[in-house]
Design an enzyme around this catalytic site. Structure first.
Site, PDB file in Angstrom:
ATOM      1  N   ASN A 119       0.509   5.840  -0.273  1.00  9.72           N
ATOM      2  CA  ASN A 119      -0.396   6.986  -0.315  1.00  9.72           C
ATOM      3  C   ASN A 119       0.416   8.264  -0.150  1.00  9.72           C
ATOM      4  OD1 ASN A 119      -2.018   9.025   1.631  1.00  9.72           O
ATOM      5  ND2 ASN A 119      -3.421   8.059   0.194  1.00  9.72           N
ATOM      6  N   VAL A 120       0.118   9.261  -0.962  1.00  8.07           N
ATOM      7  CA  VAL A 120       0.652  10.614  -0.756  1.00  8.07           C
ATOM      8  C   VAL A 120      -0.513  11.576  -0.936  1.00  8.07           C
ATOM      9  CG1 VAL A 120       3.084  10.253  -1.310  1.00  8.07           C
ATOM     10  CG2 VAL A 120       1.452  10.609  -3.168  1.00  8.07           C
ATOM     11  N   HIS A 138      13.051  -1.468   3.503  1.00  7.66           N
ATOM     12  CA  HIS A 138      13.362  -0.415   4.472  1.00  7.66           C
ATOM     13  C   HIS A 138      14.601   0.391   4.082  1.00  7.66           C
ATOM     14  CE1 HIS A 138      10.275  -1.162   7.531  1.00  7.66           C
ATOM     15  NE2 HIS A 138      10.373  -2.429   7.192  1.00  7.66           N
ATOM     16  N   HIS A 187      -7.207  -5.107  18.250  1.00  7.70           N
ATOM     17  CA  HIS A 187      -8.055  -6.228  18.645  1.00  7.70           C
ATOM     18  C   HIS A 187      -7.396  -7.580  18.359  1.00  7.70           C
ATOM     19  CE1 HIS A 187      -9.003  -5.750  14.349  1.00  7.70           C
ATOM     20  NE2 HIS A 187      -9.462  -6.994  14.358  1.00  7.70           N
ATOM     21  N   GLY A 189     -17.191  10.368  -0.619  1.00  2.00           N
ATOM     22  CA  GLY A 189     -16.390  10.037  -1.791  1.00  2.00           C
ATOM     23  C   GLY A 189     -16.999   8.883  -2.563  1.00  2.00           C
ATOM     24  N   ARG A 190     -16.390   8.562  -3.676  1.00  2.94           N
ATOM     25  CA  ARG A 190     -16.892   7.472  -4.517  1.00  2.94           C
ATOM     26  C   ARG A 190     -16.555   6.130  -3.858  1.00  2.94           C
ATOM     27  NH1 ARG A 190     -14.796   4.570  -9.205  1.00  2.94           N
ATOM     28  NH2 ARG A 190     -16.542   3.885 -10.516  1.00  2.94           N
ATOM     29  N   HIS A 212       0.853  -1.185   0.000  1.00  7.49           N
ATOM     30  CA  HIS A 212       0.000   0.000   0.000  1.00  7.49           C
ATOM     31  C   HIS A 212       0.889   1.234   0.000  1.00  7.49           C
ATOM     32  CE1 HIS A 212      -1.400   3.277   2.741  1.00  7.49           C
ATOM     33  NE2 HIS A 212      -2.402   3.297   1.888  1.00  7.49           N
TER      34      HIS A 212
END
Length: 304
Positions: free
Chosen positions: A110-111, A147, A177, A261-262, A108
């Site tokens: 994300n920016v 890394h 959990h 959002g969609r 995964h």
């Protein structure tokens, strides 16, 4: 007053989406990404890119979105309560890759950029993002490579940057959990505006541009590893952890749903197939047991 270059950031995000899709298509060698442009009734829109049933990737989604709204959703203002109620713009690229071979990790990245505005005041802005790796069968050399690339991307911005954002990633991608990490970590940062806008954006580009360098060598190394039904069933079982995290804890998922959002774009992160098993126990000493006992424990992979 700092200059906030929204169009420059947008251009970079769209270019990053295109570059990652091209790199993944080349690595897959069979399937191509479907393009799906969409508009949000309350403001903004995006471009969803999804690949399915490839030779290497069972499902991969690389989304660009630019959402405009009149009041920040609760997830976006939780860390900054003084900004609640402001109008906002949020744009970014988010991707999730679910390989077919259980020996190839899910990944995964994300920016993103947030801007919160209020008449008569300077806009508040911040960047966020990062990337993380979720193996089903662990290999130390893969973790070290992953890394090391992340550390190299951070090094020009300060000696402590990689350590801080690696630790934040370990803490964020954790299922309370279950009492276990989602994967072997990577980078995670949010509310980034300690530097000026130009430097912060430059760092975000360094992170985004390093993703394929971090991920594709691992894909190439593992994609032809032979596997059987045992490995496939374990992969599907462990994907359940991914689903649990994304639907219960992930701030990006919650933001997307709270901002209307969609839904198809927001939930593209979920794997196409998954299973849950009651009270599963891995055989002691097995590779399946080693995943949680060794690889999902936070450690300094670069030092190793």
């Amino acid at each position: 007053m700092q200059t906030i270059s929204i169009e420059v950031v947008k251009s970079y995000f769209l270019g990053l989406q295109e570059a990652i899709c091209a790199g993944l298509e080349q690595a897959d060698g069979q399937a191509q990404f479907r393009r799906d442009e969409w508009q949000r009734p309350d403001g903004g829109g995006g471009l969803s890119r999804v690949l399915v049933d490839g030779a290497v990737f069972e499902k991969a989604g690389v989304n660009y979105s630019h959402v405009i709204g009149t009041a920040l959703p609760a997830t976006a203002s939780a860390q900054r309560p003084e900004l609640a109620g402001r109008s906002y713009q949020a744009m970014g690229v988010s991707l999730v890759i679910h390989p077919a071979n259980p020996y190839v990790p899910t990944s995964h990245a994300n920016v993103r950029l947030f801007i919160a505005e209020k008449p008569g005041e300077e806009p508040a802005w911040w960047f966020g993002g990062g990337y993380d790796l979720t193996p089903y069968y662990g290999f130390a050399e893969d973790c070290q490579h992953w890394h090391q690339v992340a550390a190299q991307a951070c090094t020009p911005y300060g000696e402590d940057v990689h350590a801080r954002y690696k630790r934040w990633c370990d803490e964020y991608f954790y299922l309370p959990h279950r009492g276990e990490a989602r994967g072997v970590g990577g980078l995670f940062f949010d509310d980034l505006n300690d530097w000026d806008f130009a430097t912060s954006f430059d760092f975000v580009r360094a992170v985004g541009d390093s993703f394929l360098e971090a991920y594709l060598p691992i894909v190439e190394r593992r994609q032809h590893t032979a596997f059987g039904e045992r490995e496939r069933q374990f992969q599907l079982y462990r994907r359940g952890r991914y689903v649990e995290f994304n639907l219960v804890y992930d701030r990006s998922t919650l933001f997307g749903l709270q901002s209307d959002g969609r839904v198809e774009a927001i939930l593209m992160s979920l794997p196409p197939l998954v299973r849950w098993e009651y009270d599963y126990r891995a055989q002691p000493g097995s590779p399946e047991a080693q995943l949680t006992e060794y690889f999902l424990q936070p450690r300094d992979w670069v030092a190793l």
